[in-house]
Design an enzyme around this catalytic site. Sequence first.
Site, short mmCIF file in Angstrom:
data_model
loop_
_atom_site.label_atom_id
_atom_site.label_comp_id
_atom_site.label_asym_id
_atom_site.label_seq_id
_atom_site.Cartn_x
_atom_site.Cartn_y
_atom_site.Cartn_z
N GLU A 1 45.62 34.78 30.97
CA GLU A 1 44.88 35.44 31.65
C GLU A 1 43.39 35.07 30.69
OE1 GLU A 1 48.09 37.77 32.32
OE2 GLU A 1 48.01 37.13 30.24
N GLN B 1 47.11 40.75 37.68
CA GLN B 1 48.39 41.10 38.30
C GLN B 1 48.41 42.86 38.22
OE1 GLN B 1 52.19 39.98 37.25
NE2 GLN B 1 52.13 38.77 39.01
N ALA C 1 45.32 45.99 35.87
CA ALA C 1 44.49 45.77 34.74
C ALA C 1 45.00 45.56 33.12
CB ALA C 1 43.73 47.67 35.35
N ASP C 2 46.21 46.13 33.23
CA ASP C 2 46.61 46.01 31.93
C ASP C 2 46.70 44.63 31.20
OD1 ASP C 2 48.37 49.47 32.07
OD2 ASP C 2 48.00 47.88 33.91
N HIS D 1 51.06 49.25 32.77
CA HIS D 1 51.28 49.00 34.67
C HIS D 1 50.64 49.95 35.07
CE1 HIS D 1 54.21 46.67 33.27
NE2 HIS D 1 53.82 46.00 34.09
#
Length: 659
Positions: free
Chosen positions: A398, A420, A422-423, A465
């Site tokens: 990321e 994929q 927000a976490d 998630h």
Amino acid sequence: MYFERAHISDEELLSFYRQLLYPRLVEEKMLLLLRQGKVTKWFSGIGQEAIAVGATLALDMDEWILPLHRNLGVFTTRQMSLQQLFHQWQGSPLGFSKGRERSFHFGSRQHHICGMISHLGPQLSIADGIALAHKLKKENKVALAFTGEGGTSEGEFHEALNVAAVWDLPVIFLIENNGYGLSTPVEEQYRCEQLVQRAAGYGMRGMRINGNNLLEVYHAIKEAKRHALQEQQPVLIEAMTFRMRGHEEASGTKYVPPALLEEWAKQDPILHFEGFLQYLRLLDDHKIKNIREQLKQEIDNDIHEALSATSPAVSITDELNDIYAPALPAIPPPEDTPSPQKRFIDAISEGLHQAMDRYPNLVLMGQDIAEYGGAFKITEGFSTIFGRERVRNTPLCESAIIGAGLGLSIMGFKSMIEMQFADFVSCGFNQIVNNLAKIHYRWGQTADVVIRLPAGAGVGAGPFHSQSNEAWFTHVPGLKVVYPSTPADAKGLLLAAFADPNPVLFFEHKALYRSISGPVSLDWYTIEIGKAKLIRSGEDISIITYGSGVHWALEYAQQYPDISMHILDLRSLLPLDYEAIRAAVEATGKVLVLHEDTLTGGVGSEISAWIAEHCFSLLDAPVMRCAGLDTPVPFAAELEKNFLAKTRMHQCIQQLMNY
């Protein structure tokens, strides 16, 4: 020390000598001024000049370089004004960063230099984005990023090299191996014999060179550029050198064995190059003395002028105005146009599609977003329509991808990066809060990057998630944070995010994707970022909320029609619409701030504090907050239900009503 002259003319060799000598003389002057208290800090590159100067000489003037602390030679070889550089080092508003940054933590578009931040790895990923832009434009250009041997231990080093290799990017990664990371020697930094050995692991070419030999550096960079462009592959270069002074002057060099300093002093790049030019009879002692005196006089004149300059007064208005680049006004949807019912997820997909049509310079990046269409299928079919160059699957890194987005922005592109979940944004936190958010304030460079973040609980996805982590970013000046609750707002705010040259974090609640529908205009339209929306007027109690909280509030209002509820959808969390918040307080005098995120430190804390400070006389009761429990989001359905603020809404509302 052997010098390979190759095709370089006499005139060029003498010019190279002046370029090499000049930063050494500037540094000697700076060390004197440091002792006099006229500059406060200095990171010395004495003994390492050949790397910065040689690399810069080998590139075209319009090829981007991303230097570090000890690369004064990059700035001087790119002919930057010494007067303005000195203002920069003094922290003067007349410097390149208007006094907002120190030493070399700044950039200049005019000189194609992107300045570092103190976290040493992120500039490597920005170079990936710059090189990707060259590749997309079919330009025969490379990007060059410096790092130190200590910086190769950072995760971003590995992410950046991996992305460059996987995407076949023309990037030169140049390691200045100067023996120490502050006081930590190389044997405590890594276990491979040579850092260049890491190149093979990433499938790229590696080169190890004498970093104190100006011509060896010059030829190596020329060859690396040729290879990068011809083969469309990155190159890793390890330049061996030594840091002759402290990490910065205050730290000293007591930890360095004296014999090691003596050994490297014999490898001084300037003395060796002087000797080579004397051997060629291009220099003699008299010419060397004249050149040194001439350059010293130029330096003294520039420093004198800089010291005589008057700095402008500090302005709060100027400081605040430079946080964001100007954004375009909102474009409302045309009147009397069709607005069919669409699901939340389809409105986002339609907005992305229209943005790709409108902006041919927009690149989408994310894990599995190409043929697979992303975890939630929002970009399904996009790669077929717009091509794999613009719809790019990414490795699981990321931080590097966010950095690449910034590199694309430097080159005039727009980018969207899909987390994929927000976490997972925590893996890219540094790039967002220290690079994207601050770069316009630091040196006027925009970060035209949109990060989409599927967030929220209610779908049984567990602690990693399901987070609503928007409050992590609302504390960071320079970012914009939006969180729509309806399909129409989702599309309008997303299109506004793409039209905005500033970094925008676009939160989209996963539980709303397929459960919420509403009318959405087929046309292009934008909604002003920072503008709240009044959902429902009321007289008894005001609920200030966003995202899933809007639907909880509406559902409650339908269940309890005897309570006249004033519901305000914030839509944007940074900046906040304080005018609308004040109006909501004034409407009822009783305020509940509702959000899914955990209570402590959530957005509700800031709103409650602002109301108490600015609207106290309008209140008939204390401001209340209703939020998620201060726990991770649990997996089991009953535990997750208990976590959500919705289960405590009734209690909070009744308490306010009875106050």
